[in-house]
Design a protein around this motif. Structure first.
Motif, PDB file in Angstrom:
ATOM      1  N   GLU A 122      52.555  -2.795 -32.564  1.00 57.15           N
ATOM      2  CA  GLU A 122      51.897  -4.016 -32.110  1.00 57.15           C
ATOM      3  C   GLU A 122      51.796  -5.055 -33.216  1.00 57.15           C
ATOM      4  O   GLU A 122      51.977  -6.257 -32.969  1.00 57.15           O
ATOM      5  CB  GLU A 122      50.511  -3.680 -31.569  1.00 57.15           C
ATOM      6  CG  GLU A 122      49.826  -4.823 -30.862  1.00 57.15           C
ATOM      7  CD  GLU A 122      48.535  -4.400 -30.180  1.00 57.15           C
ATOM      8  OE1 GLU A 122      47.862  -5.270 -29.604  1.00 57.15           O
ATOM      9  OE2 GLU A 122      48.213  -3.196 -30.223  1.00 57.15           O
ATOM     10  N   VAL A 123      51.519  -4.618 -34.427  1.00 53.51           N
ATOM     11  CA  VAL A 123      51.400  -5.549 -35.560  1.00 53.51           C
ATOM     12  C   VAL A 123      52.747  -6.204 -35.847  1.00 53.51           C
ATOM     13  O   VAL A 123      52.829  -7.418 -36.058  1.00 53.51           O
ATOM     14  CB  VAL A 123      50.865  -4.816 -36.802  1.00 53.51           C
ATOM     15  CG1 VAL A 123      50.902  -5.737 -38.024  1.00 53.51           C
ATOM     16  CG2 VAL A 123      49.435  -4.333 -36.556  1.00 53.51           C
ATOM     17  N   GLU A 124      53.806  -5.404 -35.876  1.00 56.40           N
ATOM     18  CA  GLU A 124      55.149  -5.937 -36.118  1.00 56.40           C
ATOM     19  C   GLU A 124      55.552  -6.921 -35.024  1.00 56.40           C
ATOM     20  O   GLU A 124      56.151  -7.966 -35.304  1.00 56.40           O
ATOM     21  CB  GLU A 124      56.164  -4.800 -36.180  1.00 56.40           C
ATOM     22  CG  GLU A 124      56.028  -3.872 -37.372  1.00 56.40           C
ATOM     23  CD  GLU A 124      56.967  -2.690 -37.255  1.00 56.40           C
ATOM     24  OE1 GLU A 124      57.944  -2.638 -38.027  1.00 56.40           O
ATOM     25  OE2 GLU A 124      56.731  -1.801 -36.404  1.00 56.40           O
ATOM     26  N   ALA A 125      55.241  -6.584 -33.773  1.00 58.55           N
ATOM     27  CA  ALA A 125      55.609  -7.457 -32.657  1.00 58.55           C
ATOM     28  C   ALA A 125      54.880  -8.790 -32.736  1.00 58.55           C
ATOM     29  O   ALA A 125      55.477  -9.851 -32.515  1.00 58.55           O
ATOM     30  CB  ALA A 125      55.305  -6.754 -31.336  1.00 58.55           C
ATOM     31  N   ALA A 126      53.589  -8.746 -33.066  1.00 53.44           N
ATOM     32  CA  ALA A 126      52.824  -9.983 -33.188  1.00 53.44           C
ATOM     33  C   ALA A 126      53.357 -10.851 -34.318  1.00 53.44           C
ATOM     34  O   ALA A 126      53.471 -12.085 -34.181  1.00 53.44           O
ATOM     35  CB  ALA A 126      51.348  -9.653 -33.412  1.00 53.44           C
ATOM     36  N   ALA A 127      53.717 -10.215 -35.427  1.00 50.78           N
ATOM     37  CA  ALA A 127      54.267 -10.964 -36.555  1.00 50.78           C
ATOM     38  C   ALA A 127      55.605 -11.604 -36.204  1.00 50.78           C
ATOM     39  O   ALA A 127      55.894 -12.741 -36.602  1.00 50.78           O
ATOM     40  CB  ALA A 127      54.413 -10.043 -37.770  1.00 50.78           C
ATOM     41  N   LEU A 128      56.425 -10.883 -35.453  1.00 54.76           N
ATOM     42  CA  LEU A 128      57.720 -11.427 -35.021  1.00 54.76           C
ATOM     43  C   LEU A 128      57.524 -12.634 -34.122  1.00 54.76           C
ATOM     44  O   LEU A 128      58.167 -13.680 -34.312  1.00 54.76           O
ATOM     45  CB  LEU A 128      58.523 -10.355 -34.299  1.00 54.76           C
ATOM     46  CG  LEU A 128      59.811 -10.846 -33.626  1.00 54.76           C
ATOM     47  CD1 LEU A 128      60.774 -11.425 -34.644  1.00 54.76           C
ATOM     48  CD2 LEU A 128      60.469  -9.718 -32.828  1.00 54.76           C
ATOM     49  N   LEU A 129      56.636 -12.525 -33.149  1.00 58.14           N
ATOM     50  CA  LEU A 129      56.403 -13.644 -32.229  1.00 58.14           C
ATOM     51  C   LEU A 129      55.852 -14.857 -32.981  1.00 58.14           C
ATOM     52  O   LEU A 129      56.261 -15.997 -32.717  1.00 58.14           O
ATOM     53  CB  LEU A 129      55.440 -13.219 -31.121  1.00 58.14           C
ATOM     54  CG  LEU A 129      55.981 -12.191 -30.126  1.00 58.14           C
ATOM     55  CD1 LEU A 129      54.884 -11.761 -29.159  1.00 58.14           C
ATOM     56  CD2 LEU A 129      57.184 -12.733 -29.356  1.00 58.14           C
ATOM     57  N   ASP A 130      54.954 -14.610 -33.925  1.00 56.44           N
ATOM     58  CA  ASP A 130      54.421 -15.721 -34.718  1.00 56.44           C
ATOM     59  C   ASP A 130      55.525 -16.389 -35.536  1.00 56.44           C
ATOM     60  O   ASP A 130      55.563 -17.617 -35.662  1.00 56.44           O
ATOM     61  CB  ASP A 130      53.314 -15.220 -35.649  1.00 56.44           C
ATOM     62  CG  ASP A 130      52.022 -14.895 -34.910  1.00 56.44           C
ATOM     63  OD1 ASP A 130      51.869 -15.345 -33.758  1.00 56.44           O
ATOM     64  OD2 ASP A 130      51.173 -14.191 -35.495  1.00 56.44           O
ATOM     65  N   LEU A 131      56.415 -15.580 -36.114  1.00 53.38           N
ATOM     66  CA  LEU A 131      57.513 -16.123 -36.910  1.00 53.38           C
ATOM     67  C   LEU A 131      58.444 -16.971 -36.050  1.00 53.38           C
ATOM     68  O   LEU A 131      58.851 -18.068 -36.448  1.00 53.38           O
ATOM     69  CB  LEU A 131      58.290 -14.984 -37.566  1.00 53.38           C
ATOM     70  CG  LEU A 131      59.446 -15.397 -38.489  1.00 53.38           C
ATOM     71  CD1 LEU A 131      58.914 -16.156 -39.698  1.00 53.38           C
ATOM     72  CD2 LEU A 131      60.227 -14.167 -38.938  1.00 53.38           C
ATOM     73  N   LEU A 132      58.761 -16.477 -34.864  1.00 55.17           N
ATOM     74  CA  LEU A 132      59.621 -17.233 -33.962  1.00 55.17           C
ATOM     75  C   LEU A 132      58.939 -18.525 -33.532  1.00 55.17           C
ATOM     76  O   LEU A 132      59.575 -19.586 -33.444  1.00 55.17           O
ATOM     77  CB  LEU A 132      59.987 -16.393 -32.747  1.00 55.17           C
ATOM     78  CG  LEU A 132      60.816 -15.132 -33.019  1.00 55.17           C
ATOM     79  CD1 LEU A 132      61.046 -14.354 -31.726  1.00 55.17           C
ATOM     80  CD2 LEU A 132      62.142 -15.480 -33.684  1.00 55.17           C
ATOM     81  N   GLY A 133      57.642 -18.455 -33.257  1.00 54.56           N
ATOM     82  CA  GLY A 133      56.906 -19.653 -32.880  1.00 54.56           C
ATOM     83  C   GLY A 133      56.892 -20.689 -33.987  1.00 54.56           C
ATOM     84  O   GLY A 133      56.864 -21.899 -33.727  1.00 54.56           O
TER      85      GLY A 133
END
Length: 210
Positions: A122-133
């Motif tokens: 979950e932490v990795e996924a949230a970080a990925l989405l934030d980076l893409l955003g």
């Protein structure tokens, strides 16, 4: 399962299954290709053996494909027949430089991740989405397909001895929206990712960067 353990599993998987894993494009890739007419390039996370990456490259799209498995990237590089495809060994969390380099001069791109969000925590996924955003140009598209909680108890063609985080579909969509995207298409169901005798219950979505 730690990041090192995940990488070791997939290194072994792609080393042992160089001929066994499907080489033809997935159902999801066949769906996505119809939505890419106005993008300047495709970024794929978790490219695996390159089955979908090569499909996009064969259709003329400049491609950045990333995977945390050294064996997967080596396999992709050995098979690739397209100069427009670049394969990079990287976790999603360490991909910022590669993404920024790929984005130079591009007005709109697509991000593609099939069976990837449920393969990271979950932490990795949230970080990925934030980076893409943060990095993607406005109007860019993201395409995600992932196993949902309703798939947890189904039999798996490739077993259950590796990390899977089954997602609640509505919660996954909400996370994508919080990162600065607008959901333009979504569905959850069977028949979207059928492989041999397995018919996974998956969520699928298309979202656009605000």
């Amino acid at each position: 399962m730690s990041l090192l353990e995940k990488s070791s599993y997939w290194d072994s998987f792609y080393s042992a299954r160089k001929k066994g894993a499907p080489a033809y494009p997935s159902q999801f890739a066949a769906f996505v290709i119809n939505e890419l007419s106005e993008v300047d390039g495709v970024i794929e996370f978790g490219c695996g053996n390159g089955r979908d990456s090569e499909f996009f490259a064969a259709n003329g799209f400049e491609l950045l494909a990333l995977d945390a498995s050294t064996e997967a990237i080596a396999l992709c590089r050995s098979r690739s027949a397209h100069a427009c495809a670049r394969y990079v060994h990287s976790t999603a969390g360490n991909a910022r430089d590669a993404i920024e380099g790929f984005l130079e001069g591009k007005r709109k791109v697509a991000v593609y991740a099939r069976f990837f969000l449920h393969a990271i925590d979950e932490v990795e996924a949230a970080a990925l989405l934030d980076l893409l955003g943060l990095l993607l140009p406005a109007g860019s598209l993201v395409f995600f397909e992932y196993r949902t909680v309703n798939d947890a108890d189904q039999d798996k063609t490739f077993g259950t001895d590796h990390y899977r985080r089954y997602l609640e579909h509505a919660s996954a969509l909400a996370s994508i929206e919080r990162a600065g995207f607008r959901i333009v298409y979504q569905i959850e169901g069977h028949g979207l990712a059928k492989f041999r005798d397995e018919d996974a219950k998956v969520g699928r979505c298309v979202a656009q960067k605000n």
